[in-house]
Design an enzyme around this catalytic site. Structure first.
Site, short mmCIF file in Angstrom:
data_model
loop_
_atom_site.label_atom_id
_atom_site.label_comp_id
_atom_site.label_asym_id
_atom_site.label_seq_id
_atom_site.Cartn_x
_atom_site.Cartn_y
_atom_site.Cartn_z
N GLU A 182 -5.05 -5.02 10.97
CA GLU A 182 -4.04 -3.99 11.19
C GLU A 182 -4.29 -3.31 12.53
O GLU A 182 -5.18 -2.47 12.65
CB GLU A 182 -4.03 -2.96 10.05
CG GLU A 182 -5.36 -2.72 9.35
CD GLU A 182 -5.32 -1.51 8.45
OE1 GLU A 182 -4.29 -1.27 7.83
OE2 GLU A 182 -6.33 -0.78 8.40
N ASN A 227 0.86 -1.19 0.00
CA ASN A 227 0.00 0.00 0.00
C ASN A 227 0.90 1.23 0.00
O ASN A 227 1.48 1.58 1.02
CB ASN A 227 -0.91 -0.03 1.23
CG ASN A 227 -1.78 1.22 1.35
OD1 ASN A 227 -1.92 1.98 0.38
ND2 ASN A 227 -2.34 1.45 2.52
N TRP A 228 0.99 1.88 -1.16
CA TRP A 228 1.90 3.03 -1.28
C TRP A 228 1.34 4.30 -0.65
O TRP A 228 2.04 5.29 -0.56
CB TRP A 228 2.22 3.28 -2.76
CG TRP A 228 2.90 2.13 -3.45
CD1 TRP A 228 3.23 0.91 -2.91
CD2 TRP A 228 3.33 2.08 -4.81
NE1 TRP A 228 3.84 0.11 -3.84
CE2 TRP A 228 3.91 0.79 -5.03
CE3 TRP A 228 3.28 2.97 -5.88
CZ2 TRP A 228 4.43 0.41 -6.25
CZ3 TRP A 228 3.79 2.57 -7.12
CH2 TRP A 228 4.37 1.31 -7.29
N LYS A 229 0.07 4.27 -0.29
CA LYS A 229 -0.60 5.42 0.33
C LYS A 229 -0.43 6.67 -0.53
O LYS A 229 -0.37 6.57 -1.76
CB LYS A 229 -0.10 5.60 1.77
CG LYS A 229 -0.24 4.31 2.60
CD LYS A 229 0.03 4.51 4.07
CE LYS A 229 -0.11 3.20 4.81
NZ LYS A 229 0.08 3.36 6.27
N SER A 271 3.73 -1.97 10.47
CA SER A 271 5.20 -1.93 10.59
C SER A 271 5.84 -3.24 10.16
O SER A 271 6.77 -3.74 10.83
CB SER A 271 5.61 -1.55 12.02
OG SER A 271 5.16 -0.25 12.35
N GLY A 294 2.86 2.46 11.04
CA GLY A 294 3.75 3.59 10.88
C GLY A 294 4.48 3.99 12.14
O GLY A 294 5.15 5.02 12.19
N GLU A 336 -6.66 4.27 8.21
CA GLU A 336 -6.53 5.71 7.96
C GLU A 336 -7.81 6.28 7.36
O GLU A 336 -8.15 7.44 7.63
CB GLU A 336 -5.32 5.96 7.05
CG GLU A 336 -4.01 5.68 7.76
CD GLU A 336 -2.85 5.38 6.83
OE1 GLU A 336 -1.77 5.09 7.37
OE2 GLU A 336 -3.02 5.42 5.59
N GLY A 393 2.99 -1.21 4.37
CA GLY A 393 2.94 0.22 4.13
C GLY A 393 4.30 0.78 3.74
O GLY A 393 4.75 0.65 2.60
N GLY A 394 4.99 1.41 4.69
CA GLY A 394 6.24 2.10 4.41
C GLY A 394 7.28 1.27 3.70
O GLY A 394 7.98 1.76 2.80
N HIS A 448 -9.40 0.83 5.24
CA HIS A 448 -8.09 0.99 5.89
C HIS A 448 -8.25 1.88 7.12
O HIS A 448 -9.08 2.79 7.15
CB HIS A 448 -7.08 1.60 4.90
CG HIS A 448 -5.67 1.57 5.39
ND1 HIS A 448 -5.18 2.48 6.30
CD2 HIS A 448 -4.66 0.71 5.12
CE1 HIS A 448 -3.91 2.19 6.55
NE2 HIS A 448 -3.57 1.13 5.85
#
Length: 256
Positions: A167, A9-11, A213, A173, A97, A234-235, A95
């Site tokens: 999640e 997920n590049w967000k 993470s 993050g 977020e 994610g990151g 998600h």
């Protein structure tokens, strides 16, 4: 038999040229891996360009969000038909977020999931508790609420095309991931919920990812757990080498 699935997920990261570079780097690194399902979810602006790279390769295309209506006066939104036309196979819905910053409820997530399924796409439905909810001993209660209400009214047949992603919001993050025991505990609980909602065979076939993470050095111990079927990354998905390492570190756990 559940095939491990790793989705990136590049967000809200990567412009078009950066997305092209990242997609090329990932494709070059994992082109020969077909025992793991690999998905990349760039921002909407890069979907078409990334599709040109992954094409009919082993890397599949996903979107980060969608609206449930097929068309209409919904400024700024994007439909399932639009995503399908650009080559998407997966769509992330619910998600944390989206829930946290944009007020998405289980009812909204449910509408989106049904729209995704109805269009022939596959939803990655996200569930998970916040830190204060875990500290208050409400993790199971929150996850139960998310699972039951986000999947309300979805048929058993459609569930075969659903991926769930647990999640824990407190691990997203933050650099702090759930331990493999914490992840397994919730994943097992989700599978038990699916057994009650549907049946044991269906519950055993649904893939449940972990998200929070995830890195190359912790993915193997997570997917070694019997009910952890991959990761929503994610990151670490924003770097081709780290994302490829996550995929490759799952190779000994390709099927559950």
């Amino acid at each position: 038999m559940r095939k491990v699935i790793i989705a990136g997920n590049w967000k809200m990261n990567k412009n078009i040229s950066e997305s092209i570079d990242l997609a090329n780097g990932i494709q070059r690194s994992v082109y020969d891996i077909d025992s793991i399902e690999i998905v990349v979810c760039p921002p909407h602006t890069s979907l078409s360009d990334v599709r040109e790279i992954v094409g009919v390769t082993n890397v599949k295309l996903g979107a980060q969000d969608v609206y449930w209506a097929p068309e209409g006066a919904f400024t700024g939104e994007i439909s399932c038909g639009m995503l399908k036309s650009v080559g998407c196979e997966y769509v992330i819905v619910g998600h944390s977020e989206r829930r946290q910053f944009f007020g998405e409820t289980n009812e909204i997530v449910n509408k989106k999931a049904k729209a995704v399924l109805g269009s022939g796409l596959k939803p990655i439905v996200c569930v998970g508790e916040k830190l204060d909810e875990r500290k208050a001993g409400k993790a199971f209660q929150v996850v139960k609420d998310h699972v039951e209400n986000s999947l309300a009214g979805i048929t058993r047949q459609d569930m075969l095309n659903v991926v769930l992603a647990y999640e824990p919001v407190w691990a997203i993050g933050t650099g702090v991931n759930a331990t493999k025991e914490q992840a397994q505990e919730i994943h097992k609980y989700i599978r038990e919920l699916l057994t009650k909602m549907f049946d044991a065979d269906l519950a055993d076939s649904v893939r449940i990812q972990y998200g929070g993470s995830v890195k190359p050095d912790n993915i193997a111990e997570l997917v070694s757990e019997p009910d952890v079927d991959g990761a929503l990354v994610g990151g670490a998905s924003l770097n081709a080498d780290s994302f490829a390492a996550i995929v490759k570190n799952c190779l000994k756990y390709t099927v559950k």
